[in-house]
Design an enzyme around this catalytic site. Structure first.
Site, PDB file in Angstrom:
ATOM      1  N   GLU A  62       0.848  -1.193   0.000  1.00  0.00           N
ATOM      2  CA  GLU A  62       0.000   0.000   0.000  1.00  0.00           C
ATOM      3  C   GLU A  62       0.880   1.238   0.000  1.00  0.00           C
ATOM      4  O   GLU A  62       1.993   1.226   0.545  1.00  0.00           O
ATOM      5  CB  GLU A  62      -0.881  -0.038   1.265  1.00  0.00           C
ATOM      6  CG  GLU A  62      -1.782   1.180   1.427  1.00  0.00           C
ATOM      7  CD  GLU A  62      -2.852   1.009   2.494  1.00  0.00           C
ATOM      8  OE1 GLU A  62      -2.928  -0.085   3.104  1.00  0.00           O
ATOM      9  OE2 GLU A  62      -3.625   1.958   2.705  1.00  0.00           O
ATOM     10  N   ASN A 107      -6.637   1.474   2.854  1.00  0.00           N
ATOM     11  CA  ASN A 107      -7.330   2.741   3.100  1.00  0.00           C
ATOM     12  C   ASN A 107      -6.883   3.824   2.110  1.00  0.00           C
ATOM     13  O   ASN A 107      -7.667   4.687   1.733  1.00  0.00           O
ATOM     14  CB  ASN A 107      -7.066   3.218   4.533  1.00  0.00           C
ATOM     15  CG  ASN A 107      -7.639   2.260   5.568  1.00  0.00           C
ATOM     16  OD1 ASN A 107      -8.498   1.450   5.272  1.00  0.00           O
ATOM     17  ND2 ASN A 107      -7.150   2.348   6.796  1.00  0.00           N
ATOM     18  N   ASN A 207     -12.307  -0.785  -0.920  1.00  0.00           N
ATOM     19  CA  ASN A 207     -11.611  -1.315   0.264  1.00  0.00           C
ATOM     20  C   ASN A 207     -12.379  -0.947   1.531  1.00  0.00           C
ATOM     21  O   ASN A 207     -12.652   0.231   1.776  1.00  0.00           O
ATOM     22  CB  ASN A 207     -10.194  -0.712   0.352  1.00  0.00           C
ATOM     23  CG  ASN A 207      -9.462  -1.171   1.609  1.00  0.00           C
ATOM     24  OD1 ASN A 207      -9.068  -2.337   1.701  1.00  0.00           O
ATOM     25  ND2 ASN A 207      -9.280  -0.281   2.570  1.00  0.00           N
ATOM     26  N   GLU A 208     -12.718  -1.953   2.309  1.00  0.00           N
ATOM     27  CA  GLU A 208     -13.315  -1.761   3.654  1.00  0.00           C
ATOM     28  C   GLU A 208     -14.354  -0.639   3.662  1.00  0.00           C
ATOM     29  O   GLU A 208     -14.332   0.229   4.548  1.00  0.00           O
ATOM     30  CB  GLU A 208     -12.215  -1.522   4.685  1.00  0.00           C
ATOM     31  CG  GLU A 208     -11.313  -2.725   4.851  1.00  0.00           C
ATOM     32  CD  GLU A 208     -10.305  -2.617   6.004  1.00  0.00           C
ATOM     33  OE1 GLU A 208     -10.138  -1.536   6.580  1.00  0.00           O
ATOM     34  OE2 GLU A 208      -9.684  -3.661   6.306  1.00  0.00           O
ATOM     35  N   TYR A 279      -6.981  -8.988  11.336  1.00  0.00           N
ATOM     36  CA  TYR A 279      -5.687  -8.850  12.007  1.00  0.00           C
ATOM     37  C   TYR A 279      -5.818  -9.408  13.425  1.00  0.00           C
ATOM     38  O   TYR A 279      -6.856  -9.244  14.063  1.00  0.00           O
ATOM     39  CB  TYR A 279      -5.254  -7.378  12.058  1.00  0.00           C
ATOM     40  CG  TYR A 279      -4.982  -6.820  10.675  1.00  0.00           C
ATOM     41  CD1 TYR A 279      -3.769  -7.058  10.042  1.00  0.00           C
ATOM     42  CD2 TYR A 279      -5.950  -6.083   9.993  1.00  0.00           C
ATOM     43  CE1 TYR A 279      -3.521  -6.565   8.768  1.00  0.00           C
ATOM     44  CE2 TYR A 279      -5.709  -5.582   8.714  1.00  0.00           C
ATOM     45  CZ  TYR A 279      -4.485  -5.827   8.105  1.00  0.00           C
ATOM     46  OH  TYR A 279      -4.244  -5.340   6.840  1.00  0.00           O
ATOM     47  N   GLU A 330      -6.501  -9.338   3.214  1.00  0.00           N
ATOM     48  CA  GLU A 330      -5.664  -8.737   4.268  1.00  0.00           C
ATOM     49  C   GLU A 330      -5.707  -9.678   5.461  1.00  0.00           C
ATOM     50  O   GLU A 330      -6.787  -9.895   6.026  1.00  0.00           O
ATOM     51  CB  GLU A 330      -6.172  -7.352   4.688  1.00  0.00           C
ATOM     52  CG  GLU A 330      -5.903  -6.262   3.684  1.00  0.00           C
ATOM     53  CD  GLU A 330      -6.224  -4.852   4.212  1.00  0.00           C
ATOM     54  OE1 GLU A 330      -6.033  -4.613   5.413  1.00  0.00           O
ATOM     55  OE2 GLU A 330      -6.662  -4.034   3.395  1.00  0.00           O
ATOM     56  N   GLN A 387       1.330  -6.730   5.366  1.00  0.00           N
ATOM     57  CA  GLN A 387       1.663  -6.409   3.988  1.00  0.00           C
ATOM     58  C   GLN A 387       3.021  -7.042   3.675  1.00  0.00           C
ATOM     59  O   GLN A 387       3.394  -7.986   4.351  1.00  0.00           O
ATOM     60  CB  GLN A 387       1.648  -4.902   3.792  1.00  0.00           C
ATOM     61  CG  GLN A 387       0.266  -4.293   4.118  1.00  0.00           C
ATOM     62  CD  GLN A 387       0.125  -2.835   3.692  1.00  0.00           C
ATOM     63  OE1 GLN A 387       0.931  -2.243   3.003  1.00  0.00           O
ATOM     64  NE2 GLN A 387      -0.962  -2.211   4.158  1.00  0.00           N
TER      65      GLN A 387
HETATM   66  O1  AHR Z   1      -3.143  -2.916   6.075  1.00  0.00           O
HETATM   67  C1  AHR Z   1      -3.324  -1.756   6.812  1.00  0.00           C
HETATM   68  C2  AHR Z   1      -4.756  -1.251   6.741  1.00  0.00           C
HETATM   69  O2  AHR Z   1      -5.604  -2.159   7.387  1.00  0.00           O
HETATM   70  C3  AHR Z   1      -5.330  -1.136   5.354  1.00  0.00           C
HETATM   71  O3  AHR Z   1      -5.022   0.075   4.758  1.00  0.00           O
HETATM   72  C4  AHR Z   1      -6.795  -1.244   5.604  1.00  0.00           C
HETATM   73  O4  AHR Z   1      -7.488  -1.791   4.524  1.00  0.00           O
HETATM   74  C5  AHR Z   1      -6.906  -2.084   6.855  1.00  0.00           C
HETATM   75  O5  AHR Z   1      -7.747  -1.528   7.782  1.00  0.00           O
END
Ligand code: AHR
Length: 550
Positions: A62, A107, A207-208, A279, A330, A387
């Site tokens: 990103e 993001n 995205n999200e 995450y 992700e 990432q």
């Molecule tokens: O990977 C970091 C961030 O985590 C990304 O930009 C977003 O999509 C997620 O919330």
């Protein structure tokens, strides 16, 4: 001290709410370890889960922190090639064999105008990225990314701006990338020096967008309608593309499941897959409990199964012949370098954002997460470790070179060994209790139910018919003791051990740093005797790979 059996101790501990600490308590008090520690698996090449998709262990870059600038692109670096790409990073990613890389966000993409990042570099505007409050010079954009993917030998997965851009902008980028020539946007690409189309196959449709933190955050129905409109336009331009609708950002979202259902009601027929994000962290709210932490990949299993169920419910309502694939685009451990200054670039170029340090227990969990993806390879066809470089990443750079964080190693094993077919092995063995994951394990706010009985060993098996190999990837969640794995071969005959390696160590919190880069690295284990029933010992708190010729 009275000697009790491990199983009885665990049962009593569970009743008194001590179960989660049982593993460590046993070690601390020197209690007898009499309970069986053997997990059994049977390997039968006929019991296939699915062929593992080539894209299962992709990654993500990103425009965030030092992922692009100072990470993969740094014209001033002594490692830079004529494009300004860091050749040491190219080699590392090439050697890893990362099959697909998502770009440019995250993001970031929700405020990104792709036209700012194409054409002569001197004419590109410097803008302020509002997702991470960072200066974006636009010296690296769509065409540079394509050139970088070619240099690395990977495939692009492009994200589209659904925050501040329109469906028409998304379609224009597809035309810019994939149409040979003779139209406004394809001719623009050619005028930028790229005669041949880039032929980008995979696209993330936003995205999200369920997240209130997202630039241009939307309501589920509105997003679904816009995604459907954009998908139809993009498919006119290139009917061969694969489109991934934006699913829930994770189970902590109050709209989890409802978002996915509503979105798919609107766009099911015109997309191919849906995204999942997650995450994990060994947080204070979680009691910094490593036994719990190492069970968290089961949360990934559950999330995959829940989102697949939503997809199939919508499919049934629509009487559709098409089944959607899941794109877990992700996933990683991320909980220390979060929020505050970790996520605020203060208007600077290439700030140090989200530079998560990784330790041994993170590597063991990342191995477990890889296992979860492998055993769901019937449904998950694309996934991206988030990432790749500097930002919540297995690889870090400084001006002198590269550092491999602990999580590099389980990821590298997944890339090396998860080829062929995942086999269903139904491990049976000793377990411990994870009663409840309690209060927020992520940034969210909702508690996640517990997992109950969690087996110490988490084992997946991959059969590569082309290479005539079978590989077992195993996490040992037992913090104190080695565990035995008994392997029973049903129809294949193992002839030779090709590799038996583990990542483990005495300190769960130990990590690699530039000053001490090899503190946590894989170790070779003694080869077991090969036979139709064989036993291997897996060290405490470890993730291991055993690969055999068959
Ligand atoms: O990977 C970091 C961030 O985590 C990304 O930009 C977003 O999509 C997620 O919330």
């Amino acid at each position: 001290m009275k000697t009790v059996s491990r199983r009885r101790f665990l049962k009593k501990a569970g009743q008194s709410g001590l179960a989660l600490a049982a593993g460590s308590a046993l070690g601390r008090f020197g209690l007898a370890q009499s309970a069986p520690r053997t997990t059994r698996v049977t390997i039968d090449s006929g019991r296939q889960i699915a062929p593992i998709d080539h894209h299962l262990f992709g990654s993500f870059l990103e425009h965030l922190g030092r992922a692009i600038y100072e990470g993969i692109y740094d014209p001033k670096s002594k490692f830079a090639d004529s494009n300004g790409f860091r050749t040491d990073v190219i080699k590392e990613v090439h050697d890893l064999g990362v099959p697909i890389v998502r770009y440019p966000g995250g993001n970031f993409v929700s405020g990104y105008h792709w036209l700012d990042g194409v054409g002569p570099k001197k004419d590109r505007p410097t803008v302020l990225d509002r997702a991470w409050n960072t200066l974006e010079p636009n010296q690296f954009g769509t065409n540079e990314f394509i050139a970088w993917t070619r240099a690395v030998g990977t495939e692009p997965l492009f994200g589209l701006n659904f925050g501040t851009a329109s469906a028409e902008d998304a379609a224009a980028l597809v035309e810019y990338c994939n149409v040979a020539g003779g139209t406004k946007w394809s001719n623009l690409r050619r005028s930028h020096g790229y005669e041949q189309p880039h032929n980008v196959k995979y696209w993330c449709v936003g995205n999200e967008m369920d997240g209130t933190w997202q630039i241009g955050h939307m309501e589920d129905r509105d997003y679904g309608i816009k995604a459907s409109d954009a998908a139809r336009q993009m498919r006119v331009i290139d009917p061969t593309i694969k489109l991934i609708a934006c699913g829930s950002s994770g189970p902590f979202q109050p709209t989890y499941i409802e978002w996915d259902r509503t979105v798919l009601e609107e766009c099911y027929d015109v997309v191919d897959g849906i995204s999942l994000h997650r995450y994990f962290g060994n947080t204070e709210e979680n009691g910094n409990d490593s036994s719990k932490y190492l069970a968290m990949n089961l949360g990934m299993d559950r999330q995959i199964e829940e989102i697949a169920a939503v997809c199939d419910t919508v499919r049934a309502h629509k009487r559709s012949n098409k089944q959607l694939f899941l794109s877990f685009d992700e996933w990683n451990v991320w909980y220390r370098a979060r929020g505050g200054d970790f996520a605020d670039g203060h208007g600077k170029l290439a700030p140090h954002l989200l530079e998560e340090p990784y330790n041994l227990e993170d590597a063991v969990l990342v191995g477990g997460l890889a296992n979860s993806l492998i055993r769901h390879s019937d449904r998950v066809k694309v996934a991206c470790l988030a990432q790749l470089v500097n930002v919540i990443a297995p690889i870090a750079t400084n001006e002198d070179g590269i550092l491999r964080h602990t999580i590099f190693y389980p990821y590298a094993w997944a890339l090396k060994y998860a080829h062929g077919r995942a086999l269903s092995v139904a491990p049976e063995g000793p377990s411990y209790q994870v009663a409840s994951l309690g209060q927020p394990i992520e940034s969210g706010g909702l508690s996640i139910p517990g997992f109950g009985d969690v087996q110490y060993l988490d084992v997946v098996v991959v059969h590569d018919e082309e290479k005539s190999t079978v590989t077992l990837l195993a996490m040992n969640r037992d913090l104190q003791n080695e565990q035995e794995l008994e392997i029973n071969w049903h129809d294949l005959t193992p002839s030779k051990v090709l590799a038996f390696e583990t990542i483990t160590g005495p300190d769960l919190k130990a990590g690699n740093t530039l000053a001490d880069p090899k503190r946590v690295t894989p170790q070779t284990l003694e080869n077991p005797a090969v036979g139709s029933r064989m036993t291997v010992k897996l060290p405490a708190r470890s993730y291991s790979v055993l690969s055999l010729a068959v």
